[in-house]
Scaffold this motif. Structure first.
Motif, short mmCIF file in Angstrom:
data_model
loop_
_atom_site.label_atom_id
_atom_site.label_comp_id
_atom_site.label_asym_id
_atom_site.label_seq_id
_atom_site.Cartn_x
_atom_site.Cartn_y
_atom_site.Cartn_z
N THR A 15 145.80 101.32 143.99
CA THR A 15 145.53 100.89 142.72
C THR A 15 144.18 100.42 142.59
OG1 THR A 15 146.25 99.29 140.75
CG2 THR A 15 146.15 98.47 143.05
N ALA A 16 143.61 99.94 141.62
CA ALA A 16 142.18 99.86 141.28
C ALA A 16 141.72 98.19 141.29
CB ALA A 16 141.60 100.43 140.38
N ALA A 17 140.66 97.75 141.60
CA ALA A 17 140.19 96.37 141.60
C ALA A 17 139.90 96.07 139.94
CB ALA A 17 138.92 96.23 142.33
N PHE A 18 140.11 94.98 139.62
CA PHE A 18 139.96 94.46 138.32
C PHE A 18 138.51 93.49 138.45
CE2 PHE A 18 140.67 91.05 135.25
CZ PHE A 18 140.03 91.71 133.98
N ILE A 19 137.61 94.11 137.71
CA ILE A 19 136.16 93.52 137.51
C ILE A 19 136.00 92.76 136.30
CG2 ILE A 19 133.76 93.78 138.03
CD1 ILE A 19 134.55 96.16 139.89
N GLY A 20 135.91 91.45 136.24
CA GLY A 20 135.80 90.67 134.94
C GLY A 20 134.10 90.60 134.73
N TYR A 21 133.89 90.52 133.62
CA TYR A 21 132.37 89.95 133.35
C TYR A 21 132.49 88.91 132.29
CZ TYR A 21 127.85 89.93 131.03
OH TYR A 21 126.58 89.48 130.51
N LEU A 22 131.65 87.82 132.68
CA LEU A 22 131.26 86.80 131.63
C LEU A 22 129.87 86.23 131.89
CD1 LEU A 22 134.45 84.44 132.38
CD2 LEU A 22 134.08 85.62 130.25
N PRO A 23 129.29 85.84 130.78
CA PRO A 23 128.00 85.49 130.70
C PRO A 23 127.79 84.05 131.40
CG PRO A 23 128.65 85.38 128.54
CD PRO A 23 129.79 86.05 129.48
N ALA A 24 126.67 83.87 132.01
CA ALA A 24 126.43 82.38 132.57
C ALA A 24 125.97 81.54 131.46
CB ALA A 24 125.54 82.41 133.76
N GLY A 25 126.37 80.37 131.29
CA GLY A 25 125.62 79.76 130.09
C GLY A 25 126.17 79.57 128.72
N PHE A 26 127.19 80.40 128.78
CA PHE A 26 128.08 80.30 127.36
C PHE A 26 129.38 79.86 127.46
CE2 PHE A 26 130.68 82.73 124.42
CZ PHE A 26 130.22 82.33 123.08
N PRO A 27 129.96 79.32 126.70
CA PRO A 27 129.33 78.65 125.60
C PRO A 27 128.44 77.44 125.87
CG PRO A 27 131.60 78.71 125.15
CD PRO A 27 131.55 78.86 126.56
N ASP A 28 128.43 76.99 126.92
CA ASP A 28 127.58 76.24 127.93
C ASP A 28 127.58 76.36 129.33
OD1 ASP A 28 129.36 74.17 128.48
OD2 ASP A 28 129.40 73.38 126.53
N GLY A 29 126.87 75.52 129.87
CA GLY A 29 126.71 75.68 131.48
C GLY A 29 128.10 75.20 132.02
N ASP A 45 139.51 90.50 140.88
CA ASP A 45 139.14 90.44 142.02
C ASP A 45 137.71 90.41 142.31
OD1 ASP A 45 141.73 91.78 143.20
OD2 ASP A 45 141.42 92.99 141.73
N ILE A 46 136.84 90.71 141.34
CA ILE A 46 135.26 90.51 141.44
C ILE A 46 134.94 90.14 139.97
CG2 ILE A 46 133.22 92.10 141.43
CD1 ILE A 46 135.03 94.18 143.49
N ILE A 47 133.81 89.07 140.03
CA ILE A 47 133.50 88.59 138.75
C ILE A 47 132.01 89.03 138.46
CG2 ILE A 47 132.90 86.66 137.33
CD1 ILE A 47 135.67 85.61 138.37
N GLU A 48 131.84 89.70 137.48
CA GLU A 48 130.30 90.01 137.11
C GLU A 48 130.03 88.74 136.37
OE1 GLU A 48 129.29 93.55 135.30
OE2 GLU A 48 130.74 94.64 136.14
N ILE A 49 128.64 88.01 136.92
CA ILE A 49 128.23 86.94 136.09
C ILE A 49 126.72 87.47 135.39
CG2 ILE A 49 127.35 84.63 136.21
CD1 ILE A 49 128.86 84.45 138.91
#
Length: 263
Positions: A15-29, A45-49
């Motif tokens: 199967t495949a890895a699940f890579i999720g993205y979330l921005p730093a600092g939003f809604p606050d730190g 499995d992996i998080i893009e910040i």
């Protein structure tokens, strides 16, 4: 765990890895840290910040607004390391998605050192091509960090080969031309781009831009090594009530993870 190792665990399960993205600092730190931790618990499995930037040329409207709010709240580059450390402590692999100017201004060696110290695994640099990445390649080698470059359907075979050779962790394949954001369907050229990138020498290819539903995640997982999702989860954090926002994020991420993992 390194980026490639996390992907290979899923590849071993066909199967495949699940890579999720979330921005730093939003809604606050503080809330962005808790959101990243929730994303890991939901199966990422992996998080893009994402590092907020004032000129986000690749980002769609949802991520642009989130980044602008983070900057308006006083977010600074050094603040991202709290997110990195929090993700690393969950057992998920922390990456940073960033425009290269932010790293250049911070100091390439200094950023690599501080990022590695916080438990970071590597950078995704959408506006940096291997030909111009000498300083970052040297710093990533020194601090044993992954470097993830992008390819697109317009990339010629020579560019695919150069990108595959310079990348470590995986190659990021953009499913469509344009900015990030949700799409009703995945571009029919996406599968071919993954195949071409593998043929050019890439060991792992993960697909992003436009994936927003479990069905799309399952579709991409059939041919890519990782499924990258951002805007669909960032939207959850626009809910003002934090428990409601985190519950929405958890439900969305669990469904997308199930799609990516073939469940």
């Amino acid at each position: 765990m390194r980026t490639g190792e996390a992907i290979d665990v899923r590849k071993g399960e066909n199967t495949a890895a699940f890579i999720g993205y979330l921005p730093a600092g939003f809604p606050d730190g503080a809330r962005s840290v808790r959101a990243a931790q929730e994303l890991a618990k939901a199966g990422a499995d992996i998080i893009e910040i994402g590092l907020p930037y004032s000129d986000p040329t690749m980002d769609g409207g949802t991520i642009q607004v989130a980044g602008q709010r983070a900057l308006a709240n006083g977010f600074r580059v050094r603040d991202v390391f709290a997110n990195v450390e929090a993700v690393a402590n969950t057992g998920a692999v922390p990456l940073i998605m960033t425009y290269y100017n932010l790293i250049f201004r911070y100091g390439v060696q200094d950023f690599a050192r501080d990022f590695a110290s916080a438990g970071g695994a590597g950078l995704i640099t959408p506006d940096l091509i291997p030909d111009e990445a000498g300083d970052w390649i040297a710093a990533s080698d020194q601090y044993d960090l992954d470097r993830i470059f992008l390819v697109a359907q317009s990339s010629r075979d020579r560019r695919l080969a150069a990108t595959a050779a310079a990348s470590r962790g995986f190659v990021y394949a953009a499913s469509t031309m344009g900015v990030t954001g949700t799409r009703d369907s995945i571009d029919e050229g996406a599968r071919k781009l993954v195949e071409r990138t593998r043929a050019a020498g890439a060991e792992r290819v993960c697909m992003g831009i436009g994936v927003s539903t479990p069905a799309q995640a399952r579709e991409v997982a059939a041919y890519a090594d990782g499924v990258i999702v951002g805007s669909a989860m960032v939207r959850c954090l626009f809910e003002e009530d934090e428990p409601t926002a985190l519950a929405s994020l958890r439900e969305t991420a669990e469904q997308l993870a199930a799609g990516a993992h073939g469940e």
